[in-house]
Design an enzyme around this catalytic site. Structure first.
Site, short mmCIF file in Angstrom:
data_model
loop_
_atom_site.label_atom_id
_atom_site.label_comp_id
_atom_site.label_asym_id
_atom_site.label_seq_id
_atom_site.Cartn_x
_atom_site.Cartn_y
_atom_site.Cartn_z
NE ARG A 46 -2.06 -2.01 3.08
CZ ARG A 46 -2.34 -2.28 4.34
NH1 ARG A 46 -3.43 -1.82 4.88
NH2 ARG A 46 -1.53 -3.03 5.05
CG HIS A 65 -2.71 -1.54 -2.50
ND1 HIS A 65 -4.01 -1.54 -2.05
CD2 HIS A 65 -2.38 -0.24 -2.72
CE1 HIS A 65 -4.43 -0.29 -1.98
NE2 HIS A 65 -3.48 0.51 -2.38
CE LYS A 123 -10.17 4.09 1.82
NZ LYS A 123 -9.79 2.74 2.24
NE ARG A 134 -6.99 4.53 4.14
CZ ARG A 134 -7.47 3.81 5.15
NH1 ARG A 134 -7.59 4.36 6.34
NH2 ARG A 134 -7.84 2.55 4.98
CB THR A 190 -11.80 0.16 4.27
OG1 THR A 190 -10.61 0.88 4.57
CG2 THR A 190 -12.22 0.42 2.84
C1 R5P Z 1 -6.63 0.50 1.03
O1 R5P Z 1 -6.33 1.18 0.07
C2 R5P Z 1 -6.72 -0.99 0.99
O2 R5P Z 1 -7.07 -1.46 -0.28
C3 R5P Z 1 -7.70 -1.51 2.02
O3 R5P Z 1 -9.00 -1.02 1.70
C4 R5P Z 1 -7.36 -1.05 3.41
O4 R5P Z 1 -5.98 -1.18 3.62
C5 R5P Z 1 -8.07 -1.86 4.43
O5 R5P Z 1 -7.66 -1.46 5.69
P1 R5P Z 1 -8.67 -1.33 6.89
O6 R5P Z 1 -9.35 -2.68 7.04
O7 R5P Z 1 -7.79 -1.01 8.07
O8 R5P Z 1 -9.62 -0.23 6.60
#
Ligand code: R5P
Length: 303
Positions: free
Chosen positions: A95, A129, A190, A192, A226
Protein backbone atom coordinates in the site's frame (compact mmCIF):
# COMPACT_ATOMS: atom_id res chain seq x y z
CA UNK A 1 14.46 -34.46 -6.83
CA UNK A 2 15.15 -31.32 -8.90
CA UNK A 3 12.71 -29.06 -7.05
CA UNK A 4 12.83 -28.20 -3.36
CA UNK A 5 10.13 -26.13 -1.66
CA UNK A 6 10.81 -24.44 1.65
CA UNK A 7 8.35 -22.70 3.91
CA UNK A 8 9.12 -19.62 5.95
CA UNK A 9 7.29 -19.08 9.21
CA UNK A 10 4.48 -16.79 7.99
CA UNK A 11 1.95 -19.48 7.04
CA UNK A 12 3.23 -23.05 7.29
CA UNK A 13 -0.25 -24.57 6.91
CA UNK A 14 -0.70 -22.96 3.48
CA UNK A 15 2.81 -24.09 2.45
CA UNK A 16 1.97 -27.67 3.49
CA UNK A 17 -1.20 -27.65 1.40
CA UNK A 18 0.70 -26.24 -1.58
CA UNK A 19 3.41 -28.93 -1.52
CA UNK A 20 0.78 -31.62 -0.94
CA UNK A 21 -0.98 -30.49 -4.16
CA UNK A 22 2.38 -30.64 -5.96
CA UNK A 23 3.01 -34.18 -4.74
CA UNK A 24 6.04 -32.99 -2.75
CA UNK A 25 6.92 -32.41 0.88
CA UNK A 26 8.54 -29.36 2.45
CA UNK A 27 12.34 -29.12 2.54
CA UNK A 28 13.98 -28.90 5.95
CA UNK A 29 14.98 -25.46 7.14
CA UNK A 30 15.87 -24.10 10.55
CA UNK A 31 14.56 -20.61 11.36
CA UNK A 32 15.72 -19.16 14.66
CA UNK A 33 14.53 -15.89 16.20
CA UNK A 34 16.99 -14.84 18.90
CA UNK A 35 16.01 -13.03 22.09
CA UNK A 36 17.54 -9.82 20.72
CA UNK A 37 15.12 -10.11 17.72
CA UNK A 38 17.74 -11.16 15.15
CA UNK A 39 16.86 -14.04 12.84
CA UNK A 40 19.08 -16.86 11.56
CA UNK A 41 18.21 -19.32 8.81
CA UNK A 42 19.84 -22.61 7.83
CA UNK A 43 18.71 -24.70 4.88
CA UNK A 44 19.17 -28.38 5.73
CA UNK A 45 18.89 -29.79 2.21
CA UNK A 46 21.26 -30.05 -0.74
CA UNK A 47 19.95 -27.47 -3.22
CA UNK A 48 22.91 -27.30 -5.62
CA UNK A 49 21.69 -27.12 -9.21
CA UNK A 50 18.03 -27.39 -8.12
CA UNK A 51 15.00 -25.16 -8.46
CA UNK A 52 14.13 -23.76 -5.05
CA UNK A 53 10.80 -22.22 -4.08
CA UNK A 54 10.59 -20.24 -0.85
CA UNK A 55 7.05 -19.63 0.38
CA UNK A 56 6.84 -16.71 2.76
CA UNK A 57 4.10 -14.07 2.93
CA UNK A 58 4.77 -10.58 4.24
CA UNK A 59 1.97 -10.37 6.77
CA UNK A 60 2.17 -8.97 10.30
CA UNK A 61 4.90 -8.91 11.72
CA UNK A 62 5.93 -7.77 8.26
CA UNK A 63 9.53 -6.81 9.00
CA UNK A 64 10.33 -10.18 10.60
CA UNK A 65 8.64 -12.06 7.76
CA UNK A 66 10.48 -9.99 5.15
CA UNK A 67 13.84 -10.57 6.82
CA UNK A 68 13.20 -14.31 7.00
CA UNK A 69 12.36 -14.35 3.28
CA UNK A 70 15.57 -12.49 2.46
CA UNK A 71 17.72 -14.75 4.64
CA UNK A 72 16.17 -17.90 3.17
CA UNK A 73 16.82 -16.56 -0.34
CA UNK A 74 20.43 -15.87 0.58
CA UNK A 75 20.87 -19.35 2.05
CA UNK A 76 19.49 -20.95 -1.13
CA UNK A 77 21.76 -18.84 -3.34
CA UNK A 78 24.78 -19.77 -1.23
CA UNK A 79 23.78 -23.41 -1.63
CA UNK A 80 24.11 -22.82 -5.42
CA UNK A 81 20.50 -23.47 -6.33
CA UNK A 82 19.80 -23.29 -10.07
CA UNK A 83 16.89 -20.86 -9.59
CA UNK A 84 15.43 -19.37 -6.44
CA UNK A 85 11.79 -18.34 -6.64
CA UNK A 86 10.06 -16.32 -3.94
CA UNK A 87 6.40 -17.26 -3.45
CA UNK A 88 4.85 -14.41 -1.51
CA UNK A 89 1.12 -15.05 -1.01
CA UNK A 90 0.65 -11.65 0.64
CA UNK A 91 2.96 -8.84 -0.43
CA UNK A 92 3.35 -6.47 2.51
CA UNK A 93 4.24 -2.78 2.11
CA UNK A 94 2.26 -2.83 -1.13
CA UNK A 95 0.00 0.00 0.00
CA UNK A 96 3.05 2.26 0.20
CA UNK A 97 3.31 2.19 -3.58
CA UNK A 98 3.64 5.93 -4.07
CA UNK A 99 4.81 9.03 -2.30
CA UNK A 100 1.60 10.50 -0.87
CA UNK A 101 3.21 13.51 0.84
CA UNK A 102 6.56 15.26 0.33
CA UNK A 103 9.27 13.64 2.42
CA UNK A 104 7.76 10.15 2.43
CA UNK A 105 9.66 6.98 1.50
CA UNK A 106 8.65 4.69 -1.38
CA UNK A 107 8.51 1.50 0.67
CA UNK A 108 7.13 -0.84 -2.01
CA UNK A 109 10.14 -0.03 -4.19
CA UNK A 110 12.57 -0.57 -1.31
CA UNK A 111 11.04 -4.02 -0.69
CA UNK A 112 11.40 -4.88 -4.40
CA UNK A 113 15.07 -3.86 -4.28
CA UNK A 114 15.67 -5.95 -1.16
CA UNK A 115 14.10 -9.04 -2.74
CA UNK A 116 16.25 -8.60 -5.84
CA UNK A 117 19.38 -7.85 -3.84
CA UNK A 118 19.63 -11.36 -2.40
CA UNK A 119 19.36 -12.86 -5.88
CA UNK A 120 15.81 -14.18 -6.20
CA UNK A 121 15.24 -15.08 -9.86
CA UNK A 122 11.48 -14.71 -9.87
CA UNK A 123 8.59 -13.64 -7.66
CA UNK A 124 5.15 -15.22 -7.49
CA UNK A 125 2.61 -13.11 -5.66
CA UNK A 126 -1.10 -12.62 -5.28
CA UNK A 127 -3.50 -9.70 -5.41
CA UNK A 128 -1.05 -6.86 -5.14
CA UNK A 129 -2.55 -3.67 -3.79
CA UNK A 130 -1.66 -2.01 -7.06
CA UNK A 131 -0.10 -3.34 -10.25
CA UNK A 132 2.27 -0.37 -10.46
CA UNK A 133 4.43 -2.33 -8.00
CA UNK A 134 5.27 -4.72 -10.84
CA UNK A 135 7.27 -1.87 -12.36
CA UNK A 136 9.53 -1.76 -9.30
CA UNK A 137 10.94 -5.20 -10.14
CA UNK A 138 13.53 -6.08 -12.78
CA UNK A 139 13.05 -9.83 -12.19
CA UNK A 140 9.93 -11.48 -13.66
CA UNK A 141 6.87 -11.36 -11.42
CA UNK A 142 3.95 -13.75 -11.73
CA UNK A 143 0.96 -11.84 -10.37
CA UNK A 144 -2.02 -14.07 -9.60
CA UNK A 145 -5.50 -12.78 -8.81
CA UNK A 146 -7.21 -14.40 -5.87
CA UNK A 147 -10.65 -13.16 -6.82
CA UNK A 148 -11.47 -16.13 -9.04
CA UNK A 149 -12.01 -18.30 -5.94
CA UNK A 150 -14.91 -16.07 -4.85
CA UNK A 151 -16.67 -16.19 -8.17
CA UNK A 152 -18.69 -19.41 -7.64
CA UNK A 153 -20.00 -18.02 -4.33
CA UNK A 154 -21.07 -14.71 -5.90
CA UNK A 155 -22.69 -16.55 -8.81
CA UNK A 156 -24.94 -18.38 -6.32
CA UNK A 157 -26.46 -15.10 -5.02
CA UNK A 158 -30.07 -14.99 -6.13
CA UNK A 159 -30.58 -11.17 -5.83
CA UNK A 160 -29.34 -8.57 -8.28
CA UNK A 161 -25.66 -8.07 -7.59
CA UNK A 162 -23.63 -4.89 -7.82
CA UNK A 163 -19.86 -5.03 -7.36
CA UNK A 164 -18.56 -2.15 -5.26
CA UNK A 165 -15.05 -0.78 -5.14
CA UNK A 166 -14.32 0.62 -1.65
CA UNK A 167 -12.02 3.32 -3.03
CA UNK A 168 -10.89 4.71 -6.37
CA UNK A 169 -7.52 2.92 -6.12
CA UNK A 170 -9.25 -0.45 -6.22
CA UNK A 171 -11.28 0.38 -9.32
CA UNK A 172 -9.42 -1.82 -11.81
CA UNK A 173 -9.75 -4.92 -9.63
CA UNK A 174 -13.47 -4.41 -9.04
CA UNK A 175 -14.02 -3.54 -12.69
CA UNK A 176 -12.55 -6.82 -13.92
CA UNK A 177 -14.50 -8.76 -11.24
CA UNK A 178 -17.79 -7.14 -12.26
CA UNK A 179 -17.07 -7.68 -15.97
CA UNK A 180 -16.32 -11.36 -15.34
CA UNK A 181 -19.66 -11.71 -13.56
CA UNK A 182 -21.47 -9.45 -16.02
CA UNK A 183 -22.95 -7.30 -13.22
CA UNK A 184 -22.87 -3.51 -12.70
CA UNK A 185 -20.23 -1.64 -10.76
CA UNK A 186 -20.53 1.10 -8.12
CA UNK A 187 -17.75 3.17 -6.66
CA UNK A 188 -17.13 4.48 -3.17
CA UNK A 189 -15.09 7.62 -3.08
CA UNK A 190 -12.96 7.44 0.08
CA UNK A 191 -10.89 10.26 1.54
CA UNK A 192 -8.31 9.34 4.18
CA UNK A 193 -6.77 11.67 6.74
CA UNK A 194 -3.10 11.15 5.92
CA UNK A 195 -2.05 12.76 9.19
CA UNK A 196 -4.02 10.34 11.40
CA UNK A 197 -3.40 6.59 11.08
CA UNK A 198 -6.37 4.49 9.86
CA UNK A 199 -8.70 7.55 9.86
CA UNK A 200 -11.22 7.92 7.05
CA UNK A 201 -12.53 11.47 6.52
CA UNK A 202 -15.43 10.89 4.15
CA UNK A 203 -17.07 8.39 1.82
CA UNK A 204 -19.59 8.78 -1.02
CA UNK A 205 -21.33 6.18 -3.19
CA UNK A 206 -21.38 6.64 -6.97
CA UNK A 207 -23.79 4.22 -8.67
CA UNK A 208 -27.05 2.42 -7.95
CA UNK A 209 -27.10 -0.10 -5.09
CA UNK A 210 -30.75 0.14 -3.93
CA UNK A 211 -32.47 -3.24 -3.51
CA UNK A 212 -29.30 -5.11 -4.55
CA UNK A 213 -26.68 -7.31 -2.93
CA UNK A 214 -23.58 -5.13 -2.83
CA UNK A 215 -20.35 -7.13 -3.11
CA UNK A 216 -17.42 -5.01 -1.94
CA UNK A 217 -14.15 -6.17 -3.48
CA UNK A 218 -10.88 -5.32 -1.74
CA UNK A 219 -7.31 -6.61 -1.63
CA UNK A 220 -6.86 -6.63 2.14
CA UNK A 221 -8.75 -6.17 5.40
CA UNK A 222 -6.71 -4.86 8.31
CA UNK A 223 -8.73 -2.98 10.95
CA UNK A 224 -12.03 -3.48 9.13
CA UNK A 225 -12.63 0.30 9.07
CA UNK A 226 -12.88 0.62 5.29
CA UNK A 227 -15.45 -2.16 5.02
CA UNK A 228 -17.56 -1.16 7.97
CA UNK A 229 -17.85 2.46 6.82
CA UNK A 230 -18.62 1.31 3.29
CA UNK A 231 -21.29 -1.10 4.55
CA UNK A 232 -23.06 1.61 6.60
CA UNK A 233 -23.13 3.82 3.55
CA UNK A 234 -24.35 1.09 1.20
CA UNK A 235 -27.18 0.10 3.57
CA UNK A 236 -28.12 3.80 3.89
CA UNK A 237 -28.36 3.91 0.10
CA UNK A 238 -30.75 0.93 0.18
CA UNK A 239 -28.49 -2.09 -0.40
CA UNK A 240 -30.40 -5.24 0.64
CA UNK A 241 -27.31 -7.14 1.68
CA UNK A 242 -23.59 -6.31 1.87
CA UNK A 243 -20.97 -8.98 1.25
CA UNK A 244 -17.25 -8.22 1.47
CA UNK A 245 -14.67 -10.21 -0.45
CA UNK A 246 -10.98 -9.63 0.15
CA UNK A 247 -8.05 -11.83 -0.80
CA UNK A 248 -5.95 -11.07 2.27
CA UNK A 249 -7.07 -10.98 5.92
CA UNK A 250 -4.26 -9.25 7.82
CA UNK A 251 -6.52 -8.68 10.84
CA UNK A 252 -5.29 -6.51 13.69
CA UNK A 253 -6.58 -7.07 17.23
CA UNK A 254 -10.26 -6.17 17.48
CA UNK A 255 -11.02 -6.48 13.75
CA UNK A 256 -13.08 -9.63 14.42
CA UNK A 257 -15.47 -7.81 16.77
CA UNK A 258 -15.72 -4.70 14.57
CA UNK A 259 -16.59 -6.81 11.54
CA UNK A 260 -18.97 -9.21 13.32
CA UNK A 261 -20.92 -6.27 14.86
CA UNK A 262 -21.02 -4.31 11.59
CA UNK A 263 -23.70 -4.05 8.86
CA UNK A 264 -21.56 -6.32 6.63
CA UNK A 265 -23.60 -9.51 6.29
CA UNK A 266 -20.87 -11.87 5.10
CA UNK A 267 -17.10 -11.61 4.82
CA UNK A 268 -15.20 -13.92 2.49
CA UNK A 269 -11.40 -13.98 2.58
CA UNK A 270 -8.67 -16.47 1.69
CA UNK A 271 -5.91 -18.20 3.62
CA UNK A 272 -2.96 -16.22 2.20
CA UNK A 273 -2.53 -15.07 5.82
CA UNK A 274 -3.37 -17.40 8.71
CA UNK A 275 -6.40 -16.34 10.74
CA UNK A 276 -6.16 -17.76 14.26
CA UNK A 277 -9.14 -19.47 15.93
CA UNK A 278 -9.53 -16.43 18.25
CA UNK A 279 -9.73 -14.04 15.27
CA UNK A 280 -12.52 -15.99 13.54
CA UNK A 281 -16.16 -14.97 13.80
CA UNK A 282 -19.49 -16.31 12.49
CA UNK A 283 -19.74 -13.97 9.45
CA UNK A 284 -16.28 -14.99 8.21
CA UNK A 285 -15.63 -17.65 5.56
CA UNK A 286 -12.06 -18.56 4.56
CA UNK A 287 -11.32 -20.08 1.16
CA UNK A 288 -8.09 -21.83 0.22
CA UNK A 289 -5.57 -20.35 -2.19
CA UNK A 290 -3.40 -23.49 -2.18
CA UNK A 291 -4.85 -24.87 -5.47
CA UNK A 292 -4.21 -21.62 -7.39
CA UNK A 293 -0.67 -21.15 -6.04
CA UNK A 294 0.35 -24.79 -6.48
CA UNK A 295 -0.91 -24.81 -10.09
CA UNK A 296 1.22 -21.74 -10.85
CA UNK A 297 4.26 -23.36 -9.22
CA UNK A 298 3.73 -26.65 -11.08
CA UNK A 299 3.87 -24.77 -14.40
CA UNK A 300 7.22 -23.28 -13.40
CA UNK A 301 8.65 -26.67 -12.47
CA UNK A 302 8.00 -27.86 -16.03
CA UNK A 303 9.80 -24.88 -17.60
C1 R5P B 1 -6.63 0.50 1.03
O1 R5P B 1 -6.33 1.18 0.07
C2 R5P B 1 -6.72 -0.99 0.99
O2 R5P B 1 -7.07 -1.46 -0.28
C3 R5P B 1 -7.70 -1.51 2.02
O3 R5P B 1 -9.00 -1.02 1.70
C4 R5P B 1 -7.36 -1.05 3.41
O4 R5P B 1 -5.98 -1.18 3.62
C5 R5P B 1 -8.07 -1.86 4.43
O5 R5P B 1 -7.66 -1.46 5.69
P1 R5P B 1 -8.67 -1.33 6.89
O6 R5P B 1 -9.35 -2.68 7.04
O7 R5P B 1 -7.79 -1.01 8.07
O8 R5P B 1 -9.62 -0.23 6.60
Amino acid sequence: METVVFSGDANRKLSEEIVHNMGLSLGKVEIVHFADSETRVRIEEDVEGKDVFIIQGLSNPVNDHLMTLLLMGDAAKRGEARRVIAVVPYHGYARQDRVHRPGECLSAQVVARLIESVGFDKLVTLELHNETILGFFKIPVVHLSGLSVFRPLVEKIKDDVVVVTPDAGALKRAQSFSEGLDVPLALIEKKRDLNTLHKILSMRVVGDVAGKTAVIVDDVIVSGGTLVNAAYLLKQKGAKQVIAVATHADFVAGADKILQDSPVDKIWVTDTIPVSEEQRFPKLKILSMAPLISEAMKKMVKQ
